[in-house]
Design a protein around this motif. Structure first.
Motif, PDB file in Angstrom:
ATOM      1  N   THR A  59       0.806  -1.220   0.000  1.00  0.00           N
ATOM      2  CA  THR A  59       0.000   0.000   0.000  1.00  0.00           C
ATOM      3  C   THR A  59       0.844   1.278   0.000  1.00  0.00           C
ATOM      4  O   THR A  59       1.026   1.923   1.034  1.00  0.00           O
ATOM      5  CB  THR A  59      -0.957   0.029   1.218  1.00  0.00           C
ATOM      6  N   THR A  61       1.925   5.280  -0.870  1.00  0.00           N
ATOM      7  CA  THR A  61       1.177   6.530  -0.723  1.00  0.00           C
ATOM      8  C   THR A  61       0.330   6.771  -1.968  1.00  0.00           C
ATOM      9  O   THR A  61       0.565   6.173  -3.022  1.00  0.00           O
ATOM     10  CB  THR A  61       2.136   7.711  -0.517  1.00  0.00           C
ATOM     11  N   ALA A  62      -0.643   7.671  -1.846  1.00  0.00           N
ATOM     12  CA  ALA A  62      -1.653   7.839  -2.893  1.00  0.00           C
ATOM     13  C   ALA A  62      -1.040   8.120  -4.263  1.00  0.00           C
ATOM     14  O   ALA A  62      -1.370   7.443  -5.248  1.00  0.00           O
ATOM     15  CB  ALA A  62      -2.610   8.953  -2.508  1.00  0.00           C
ATOM     16  N   TRP A  63      -0.148   9.094  -4.339  1.00  0.00           N
ATOM     17  CA  TRP A  63       0.373   9.466  -5.656  1.00  0.00           C
ATOM     18  C   TRP A  63       1.271   8.373  -6.234  1.00  0.00           C
ATOM     19  O   TRP A  63       1.257   8.121  -7.444  1.00  0.00           O
ATOM     20  CB  TRP A  63       1.111  10.800  -5.591  1.00  0.00           C
ATOM     21  N   ILE A  66      -1.067   5.653  -7.570  1.00  0.00           N
ATOM     22  CA  ILE A  66      -1.664   5.981  -8.868  1.00  0.00           C
ATOM     23  C   ILE A  66      -0.658   5.749  -9.994  1.00  0.00           C
ATOM     24  O   ILE A  66      -0.987   5.178 -11.040  1.00  0.00           O
ATOM     25  CB  ILE A  66      -2.172   7.432  -8.873  1.00  0.00           C
ATOM     26  N   GLY A 226      -9.441   3.572  -2.371  1.00  0.00           N
ATOM     27  CA  GLY A 226      -8.093   3.319  -2.881  1.00  0.00           C
ATOM     28  C   GLY A 226      -8.106   2.351  -4.042  1.00  0.00           C
ATOM     29  O   GLY A 226      -7.404   2.542  -5.039  1.00  0.00           O
ATOM     30  N   VAL A 229      -9.717   4.153  -7.314  1.00  0.00           N
ATOM     31  CA  VAL A 229      -8.800   5.081  -7.985  1.00  0.00           C
ATOM     32  C   VAL A 229      -7.701   4.307  -8.708  1.00  0.00           C
ATOM     33  O   VAL A 229      -7.380   4.573  -9.871  1.00  0.00           O
ATOM     34  CB  VAL A 229      -8.195   6.072  -6.971  1.00  0.00           C
TER      35      VAL A 229
END
Length: 354
Positions: A59, A61-63, A66, A226, A229
């Motif tokens: 998992t 971080t978000a960026w 993506i 999550g 996206v």
């Protein structure tokens, strides 16, 4: 719907086969992929598994997540081009089980190799750009890809919005189109062979496996938002990459779109000449593009000899060009990928305005 018939095969196709067979005999090479393709498959599938595991279990971080999801889409498309595609055509290996194993990478990613074989190998490769038969031309009502299709007002802008629908291809394919073909028993208007019990088991078993690996498990580990996206980034990149490569092969300015004779249901050209007229190459001197797209920028060679692995297409390119020149047949090729993209956009724009 009754499938159209081609004109009787003439000397052009025979000469192509004679010179191609002579090349492999003189070079002492097999028509399959060999060790280079095998190691390429290991590299791509290992990269896909590594990125998938990092996304699902570590998992980021978000960026970063993506970006990795988009990368996963690119790798998935590359596996489709290089591994699945050759396996489905029986050119990945001399061993039948290995070809089936390679083709089954599509099943793991959510598609179905049985439907792909019927749609791509049997229909598209035989009746390329034949309106009403080649299902690859059917993107109605959103896109008008052939001059014989009805024109709608929104098509005037299709050269601007096409990228959005190309990005949706993968999602539509695995969650809608396969099921539509399954329950209708047809691809477009062409009936498909009835699936055996084992084919049915593969269809439903791998659909369930895909939902587990790409929907249920990621939702459990990273949460619904999550997963959503990341999955949309993955699917959009994979869908657009797959779409644009295949569209550049057939829906550009200099390829033909064919309608069989209304009375005889025949196509005026022999099959091999039909393939030349309806297909185009792009960027064949670019080794990076050729490696990534599994030689599908050599689309003319692939359509004439689909059972030969893409690793041999650069050599076949020279042979086929020479034969076309001798028979005075125009060979369609764009020297740069950007030229082919520009021609595809121009094709969409022209069809949207007339």
């Amino acid at each position: 719907m009754q499938a159209p018939k081609f004109a009787a095969s003439r000397s052009f196709h025979q000469e192509l086969k004679r010179r191609t067979n002579a090349y492999f005999a003189e070079a002492g090479k097999s028509t399959t992929g060999g060790k280079s393709l095998f190691f390429k498959a290991i590299l791509l599938t290992s990269a896909f598994v590594a990125v998938y595991l990092h996304l699902v279990f570590w998992t980021p971080t978000a960026w970063v997540g993506i970006l990795e999801s988009a990368l996963l889409g690119l790798i998935g498309a590359a596996i489709g081009f290089n591994v699945m595609h050759d396996g489905a055509h029986g050119s990945f290996s001399k061993k039948k089980w290995m070809n089936q194993f390679a083709a089954f990478t599509l099943n793991v990613m959510g598609g179905n190799s049985y439907m792909w074989n019927a749609k791509h190998n049997l229909i598209h490769h035989m009746y390329t750009n034949v309106e009403g038969v080649d299902d690859d031309l059917d993107a109605q009502p959103w896109l008008r890809l052939s001059p014989e299709q009805p024109r709608r007002l929104l098509h005037r802008f299709q050269h601007l919005y096409f990228w959005f629908f190309y990005a949706l291809l993968f999602i539509a394919w695995i969650f809608f189109m396969d099921y539509q073909k399954y329950f209708k028993g047809k691809i477009g208007e062409m009936p498909i062979k009835k699936m055996s019990a084992s084919d049915q088991g593969v269809f439903w078993g791998f659909k369930a496996l895909h939902l587990g690996l790409f929907v249920a498990l990621p939702i459990y580990t990273v949460g619904f938002v999550g997963w959503l996206v990341g999955f949309l980034a993955f699917a959009a990149v994979a869908g657009f990459t797959l779409s644009i490569v295949f569209q550049l092969a057939h829906t550009v300015e200099h390829t033909n779109f064919v309608v069989p004779n209304a009375t005889t249901n025949k196509i005026e050209d022999e099959w091999a000449i039909h393939q030349i007229k309806t297909t185009a190459n792009f960027a064949t001197d670019n080794k990076v593009i050729s490696w990534l797209v599994g030689g599908l920028n050599f689309q003319v060679e692939h359509h004439l000899f689909p059972n030969i692995s893409h690793v041999h297409y650069p050599a076949l390119n020279k042979i086929i060009r020479q034969v076309c020149e001798e028979f005075n047949i125009t060979y369609n090729e764009y020297p740069k990928m950007r030229y082919a993209v520009a021609s595809h956009v121009a094709h969409l724009r022209a069809l949207g305005r007339r």
